[in-house]
Motif scaffolding. Structure first.
Motif, PDB file in Angstrom:
ATOM      1  N   ASP A 109       0.837  -1.214   0.000  1.00 53.97           N
ATOM      2  CA  ASP A 109       0.000   0.000   0.000  1.00 53.97           C
ATOM      3  C   ASP A 109       0.867   1.258   0.000  1.00 53.97           C
ATOM      4  O   ASP A 109       0.604   2.208  -0.737  1.00 53.97           O
ATOM      5  CB  ASP A 109      -0.904   0.050   1.249  1.00 53.97           C
ATOM      6  CG  ASP A 109      -2.008  -1.002   1.214  1.00 53.97           C
ATOM      7  OD1 ASP A 109      -2.227  -1.589   0.129  1.00 53.97           O
ATOM      8  OD2 ASP A 109      -2.636  -1.230   2.262  1.00 53.97           O
ATOM      9  N   LYS A 112       2.467   1.877  -3.329  1.00 51.36           N
ATOM     10  CA  LYS A 112       1.474   2.388  -4.288  1.00 51.36           C
ATOM     11  C   LYS A 112       1.108   3.842  -4.005  1.00 51.36           C
ATOM     12  O   LYS A 112       0.877   4.620  -4.937  1.00 51.36           O
ATOM     13  CB  LYS A 112       0.221   1.510  -4.272  1.00 51.36           C
ATOM     14  CG  LYS A 112       0.442   0.168  -4.968  1.00 51.36           C
ATOM     15  CD  LYS A 112      -0.806  -0.687  -4.875  1.00 51.36           C
ATOM     16  CE  LYS A 112      -0.651  -1.983  -5.655  1.00 51.36           C
ATOM     17  NZ  LYS A 112      -1.759  -2.909  -5.354  1.00 51.36           N
ATOM     18  N   ASP A 113       1.033   4.192  -2.712  1.00 53.48           N
ATOM     19  CA  ASP A 113       0.781   5.597  -2.346  1.00 53.48           C
ATOM     20  C   ASP A 113       1.825   6.491  -3.013  1.00 53.48           C
ATOM     21  O   ASP A 113       1.497   7.532  -3.585  1.00 53.48           O
ATOM     22  CB  ASP A 113       0.884   5.797  -0.823  1.00 53.48           C
ATOM     23  CG  ASP A 113      -0.378   5.361  -0.068  1.00 53.48           C
ATOM     24  OD1 ASP A 113      -1.360   4.969  -0.735  1.00 53.48           O
ATOM     25  OD2 ASP A 113      -0.368   5.407   1.171  1.00 53.48           O
ATOM     26  N   PHE A 114       3.085   6.086  -2.942  1.00 49.34           N
ATOM     27  CA  PHE A 114       4.162   6.900  -3.512  1.00 49.34           C
ATOM     28  C   PHE A 114       4.119   6.878  -5.039  1.00 49.34           C
ATOM     29  O   PHE A 114       4.299   7.905  -5.683  1.00 49.34           O
ATOM     30  CB  PHE A 114       5.520   6.398  -3.030  1.00 49.34           C
ATOM     31  CG  PHE A 114       5.858   6.849  -1.641  1.00 49.34           C
ATOM     32  CD1 PHE A 114       5.934   8.206  -1.338  1.00 49.34           C
ATOM     33  CD2 PHE A 114       6.104   5.941  -0.637  1.00 49.34           C
ATOM     34  CE1 PHE A 114       6.249   8.645  -0.057  1.00 49.34           C
ATOM     35  CE2 PHE A 114       6.416   6.368   0.648  1.00 49.34           C
ATOM     36  CZ  PHE A 114       6.485   7.708   0.934  1.00 49.34           C
ATOM     37  N   GLU A 116       1.715   6.629  -7.007  1.00 50.12           N
ATOM     38  CA  GLU A 116       0.637   7.499  -7.505  1.00 50.12           C
ATOM     39  C   GLU A 116       0.995   8.977  -7.449  1.00 50.12           C
ATOM     40  O   GLU A 116       0.436   9.783  -8.187  1.00 50.12           O
ATOM     41  CB  GLU A 116      -0.612   7.310  -6.644  1.00 50.12           C
ATOM     42  CG  GLU A 116      -1.487   6.158  -7.069  1.00 50.12           C
ATOM     43  CD  GLU A 116      -2.686   6.033  -6.121  1.00 50.12           C
ATOM     44  OE1 GLU A 116      -3.140   4.915  -5.951  1.00 50.12           O
ATOM     45  OE2 GLU A 116      -3.142   7.058  -5.566  1.00 50.12           O
ATOM     46  N   GLU A 117       1.897   9.332  -6.529  1.00 50.67           N
ATOM     47  CA  GLU A 117       2.191  10.742  -6.287  1.00 50.67           C
ATOM     48  C   GLU A 117       3.164  11.337  -7.291  1.00 50.67           C
ATOM     49  O   GLU A 117       3.262  12.550  -7.404  1.00 50.67           O
ATOM     50  CB  GLU A 117       2.762  10.931  -4.871  1.00 50.67           C
ATOM     51  CG  GLU A 117       1.723  10.861  -3.776  1.00 50.67           C
ATOM     52  CD  GLU A 117       0.635  11.926  -3.892  1.00 50.67           C
ATOM     53  OE1 GLU A 117       0.980  13.094  -4.121  1.00 50.67           O
ATOM     54  OE2 GLU A 117      -0.544  11.562  -3.788  1.00 50.67           O
ATOM     55  N   VAL A 118       3.945  10.490  -7.957  1.00 52.58           N
ATOM     56  CA  VAL A 118       4.996  11.020  -8.828  1.00 52.58           C
ATOM     57  C   VAL A 118       4.960  10.375 -10.214  1.00 52.58           C
ATOM     58  O   VAL A 118       4.534   9.226 -10.353  1.00 52.58           O
ATOM     59  CB  VAL A 118       6.401  10.807  -8.209  1.00 52.58           C
ATOM     60  CG1 VAL A 118       6.636  11.777  -7.061  1.00 52.58           C
ATOM     61  CG2 VAL A 118       6.613   9.387  -7.760  1.00 52.58           C
TER      62      VAL A 118
END
Lengths: 129, 182
Positions: A109, A112-114, A116-118
């Protein structure tokens, strides 16, 4: 004349990852857990080194294997990824290889959070063993 | 002679299935030591890997939050009500692990924290993730050691609403405690 690149080699502690730049493979390796007393101070040095490195327009791979990071470390990690994403926009070849523990669903998770951010090449790979 | 009754304390700990409990001034070294010990214990108990990380992560966020708060407020040893001291405990709360922390806070800060907790308790996991990512992108004030993400991270790892209670200490301070069920 661009001043020579400073070596980067920070030993691992219980609350901070090992951080080393491998010149041969142009890989910035971060390995170990991250929950220092002051994440901004710890990451400050890595951010400064990365900014200096990227002014040379050489390619770089960021290899991350951090099984646990506290919330302020995630903020600092995003700062680091943002620097790489900026370089990517400028045409510098950068990529991220993010290793996670497949036995821990939170680890995927977080990756994936990261991701999505870049916007940059971002590989998420399970650790072996 | 009236003195501390450790047997009574022990009985209370046993009743609440307390795994560990610390009361005193927090230091980074202490936070680290207890955290590692607890994690090793949970791993030996064959607790699921994600639960071990959640207990550990909530413990770290709560402990670092308290420590940063005490430093920010300038609470030092010897002040009335000992606001430099805090309690943190990890326990088995009926059917799951829980982490709880309590410390003295200024009453305004207690009220603000209560509002924040009530607000976060009203959000589902998807909204919490969205809020976390917004805060991740929020500008960071250089004087802050924290990133304002701790409570959001805790709420994301909790299995239900965050529980809290407030008890008055004196005209300025209250004791604020928060319990997080994993």
């Amino acid at each position: 004349m661009v001043p020579p690149l400073q070596p980067l080699d920070i030993a691992q502690t219980r609350t901070t990852p090992r951080v080393v730049f491998a010149q041969e493979t142009r890989t910035l390796i971060m390995q170990g857990e991250s929950y220092p007393e002051n994440s901004f101070q710890f990451f400050g040095r890595i951010l400064a080194w990365t900014e200096d490195y990227l002014t040379r327009a050489d390619g770089i791979t960021l290899s991350v294997d951090i099984p646990y990071m506290n919330s302020s470390s995630t903020k600092c990690m995003l700062d680091l990824l943002d620097r790489l994403a900026d370089a990517h926009v400028r045409g510098i070849p950068v990529r991220v290889v993010w290793t996670y523990d497949p036995k821990n669903p939170r680890a995927l998770d977080l990756a994936k959070d990261f991701e999505e951010e870049v916007t940059l090449p971002f590989d998420i790979v399970p650790s072996r063993g | 002679m009236q003195s501390i009754d450790l047997f009574k304390l022990r009985t209370d700990f046993a009743r609440h299935e307390v795994l560990t409990c610390f009361n005193g001034p927090f230091s980074h070294g202490f936070i680290e030591e207890i955290g590692v010990a607890v994690r090793q214990h949970l791993e030996q108990q064959k607790v699921e890997s994600s639960a071990v990380f959640d207990v550990f992560a909530v413990y770290i966020e709560l402990a670092q939050n308290v420590k940063n708060y005490v430093a920010r407020k300038g609470f030092v040893p010897g002040m009335a009500e000992n606001p430099d001291r805090a309690i943190i405990t990890i326990l088995w709360d009926g059917d799951r692990y829980a982490v709880a922390a309590g410390n003295a806070v200024a009453q305004d800060d207690g009220a603000a924290l209560e509002r924040r907790i009530v607000e976060l308790n009203g959000l589902d996991k998807t909204s919490l993730r969205k809020r976390y990512k917004e805060q991740l992108r929020a500008p960071h004030a250089p004087e802050n050691v924290g990133a304002g993400l701790g409570l959001l991270d805790i709420a994301r790892r909790a299995s239900g609403p965050l529980l809290h209670s407030r008890s008055p200490l004196d005209a300025a301070l209250e004791f604020f405690s928060i319990l997080v069920r994993i």
